[in-house]
Design a protein around this motif. Sequence first.
Motif, short mmCIF file in Angstrom:
data_model
loop_
_atom_site.label_atom_id
_atom_site.label_comp_id
_atom_site.label_asym_id
_atom_site.label_seq_id
_atom_site.Cartn_x
_atom_site.Cartn_y
_atom_site.Cartn_z
N ARG A 156 0.87 -1.18 0.00
CA ARG A 156 0.00 0.00 0.00
C ARG A 156 0.90 1.23 0.00
N ASP A 157 0.60 2.18 -0.85
CA ASP A 157 1.33 3.44 -0.79
C ASP A 157 0.32 4.58 -0.91
N GLY A 158 0.81 5.76 -1.13
CA GLY A 158 -0.08 6.93 -1.14
C GLY A 158 -1.07 6.93 -2.29
N TYR A 159 -0.87 6.05 -3.26
CA TYR A 159 -1.78 6.00 -4.42
C TYR A 159 -2.76 4.84 -4.35
N THR A 160 -2.72 4.06 -3.28
CA THR A 160 -3.56 2.85 -3.22
C THR A 160 -4.99 3.20 -2.82
N THR A 161 -5.93 2.73 -3.63
CA THR A 161 -7.35 2.87 -3.26
C THR A 161 -8.05 1.52 -3.24
N LEU A 162 -7.43 0.49 -3.85
CA LEU A 162 -8.09 -0.82 -4.00
C LEU A 162 -8.44 -1.41 -2.64
N PRO A 163 -9.72 -1.73 -2.39
CA PRO A 163 -10.04 -2.38 -1.12
C PRO A 163 -9.57 -3.82 -1.09
N GLU A 164 -9.11 -4.25 0.07
CA GLU A 164 -8.74 -5.66 0.20
C GLU A 164 -10.01 -6.50 0.16
N THR A 165 -9.89 -7.72 -0.35
CA THR A 165 -11.08 -8.57 -0.41
C THR A 165 -10.73 -10.00 -0.01
N THR A 166 -11.67 -10.64 0.70
CA THR A 166 -11.50 -12.06 1.02
C THR A 166 -12.48 -12.91 0.22
N ASP A 167 -13.18 -12.28 -0.72
CA ASP A 167 -14.09 -13.05 -1.57
C ASP A 167 -14.39 -12.22 -2.81
N ARG A 168 -13.86 -12.66 -3.94
CA ARG A 168 -14.07 -11.91 -5.19
C ARG A 168 -14.26 -12.89 -6.33
N ILE A 169 -14.70 -12.35 -7.45
CA ILE A 169 -14.72 -13.15 -8.69
C ILE A 169 -13.31 -13.15 -9.26
N LEU A 170 -12.85 -14.32 -9.70
CA LEU A 170 -11.57 -14.40 -10.41
C LEU A 170 -11.88 -14.89 -11.82
N ALA A 171 -11.61 -14.05 -12.80
CA ALA A 171 -11.92 -14.42 -14.18
C ALA A 171 -10.75 -14.06 -15.08
N THR A 172 -10.53 -14.87 -16.06
CA THR A 172 -9.43 -14.60 -16.98
C THR A 172 -9.72 -15.25 -18.34
N GLU A 173 -8.94 -14.81 -19.32
CA GLU A 173 -8.99 -15.43 -20.65
C GLU A 173 -7.60 -16.00 -20.90
N VAL A 174 -7.51 -17.31 -20.75
CA VAL A 174 -6.20 -17.95 -20.77
C VAL A 174 -5.62 -17.99 -22.18
N ALA A 175 -4.37 -17.52 -22.31
CA ALA A 175 -3.58 -17.81 -23.51
C ALA A 175 -2.35 -18.56 -23.00
N ALA A 176 -2.09 -19.70 -23.58
CA ALA A 176 -0.97 -20.52 -23.12
C ALA A 176 -0.23 -21.05 -24.33
N ARG A 177 1.09 -21.11 -24.21
CA ARG A 177 1.90 -21.74 -25.25
C ARG A 177 2.89 -22.64 -24.54
N TRP A 178 3.06 -23.86 -25.06
CA TRP A 178 3.96 -24.78 -24.39
C TRP A 178 4.88 -25.45 -25.41
N ARG A 179 6.12 -25.63 -24.94
CA ARG A 179 7.16 -26.17 -25.82
C ARG A 179 7.33 -27.66 -25.55
#
Length: 285
Positions: A156-179
């Motif tokens: 946290r610094d002087g620019y932080t506004t994000l509230p902490e959360t113990t329950d949120r939605i986690l969503a993503t669009e996965v891009a994966a590349r594997w060798r």
Amino acid sequence: MAITLGDNRYGKAEVRLVRVVRDGPRHDLRDLTVSVALAGDLAPAHSGDNSGVLPTDTQKNTVYAFAKRYGVDEPEAFGLLLARHFVDTQPAIHWARVDLVEHPWSRLGPHSFSHDGGPTRHASVTVTADASHVVSGLAGLVVANTTDSEFHGYVRDGYTTLPETTDRILATEVAARWRWSAIGDGPSWGSSFQGVRDALVAAFVDTYSYSLQQTLYAMGSRALEQQKELAEIRLTLPNKHHFLVDLAPFGLGNDNEVYVATDRPYGLIEGTVLRDDAPPAPEAW
Ligand SMILES: O=c1[nH]c(=O)c2[nH]c(=O)[nH]c2[nH]1
């Protein structure tokens, strides 16, 4: 001051290829976008001498002719065939890269298909005179957990506004590349693809997450644990933010039920997970 030509490559980008197999009344469909890039002794071409230049138009024609002649099975196999052909037949060409994206269709009937909104399958094949590399991948795999995700304890610094959360939605669009560690060793291209996709999804579902970074590592390590043919996997995970809507002005509470889904800006979490005994192959990417 001397000025010289640096790295260069050329090729036909995004050849749209649809291959139908008419095996009796039941047809099969493969829909690919294929990009070819070639490199080698091409300095003369940059001074106007085209004697070593295989036109990009010919490269495009080769994609279609190979689709007819050899069929289009797994994207990796088709890419290897094409890349090997350009290196083997063109004296000036010492490096060929073929990138393939497969657009998914699901079956509706013997000759009927529905375009699938699901993830695309990717392959990137690199061939030189003495080595071949395959990087497989997927993109557009959109997943969400409506709980089991927390985010707190961060700087946290002087620019932080994000509230902490113990329950949120986690969503993503996965891009994966594997060798792949070795070509032709291990499961078929198709079953490996399904195995990696299933491992990524299962790890996303199973992980109680304290950050998308933790989820990324869990997904990558699950894929490597399960699929022995992989040397490393690179993941790109945009954080598809869901913010709670303030309903207090309407006299309503909001106990993690009503969210606004925002599309930008978004956090972008990227990382590589690798086997520490796998020899590096930066030229594969
Ligand atoms: O999982 C997260 N990782 C972050 O680094 C981050 N930063 C942020 O604002 N939200 C999140 N969420």
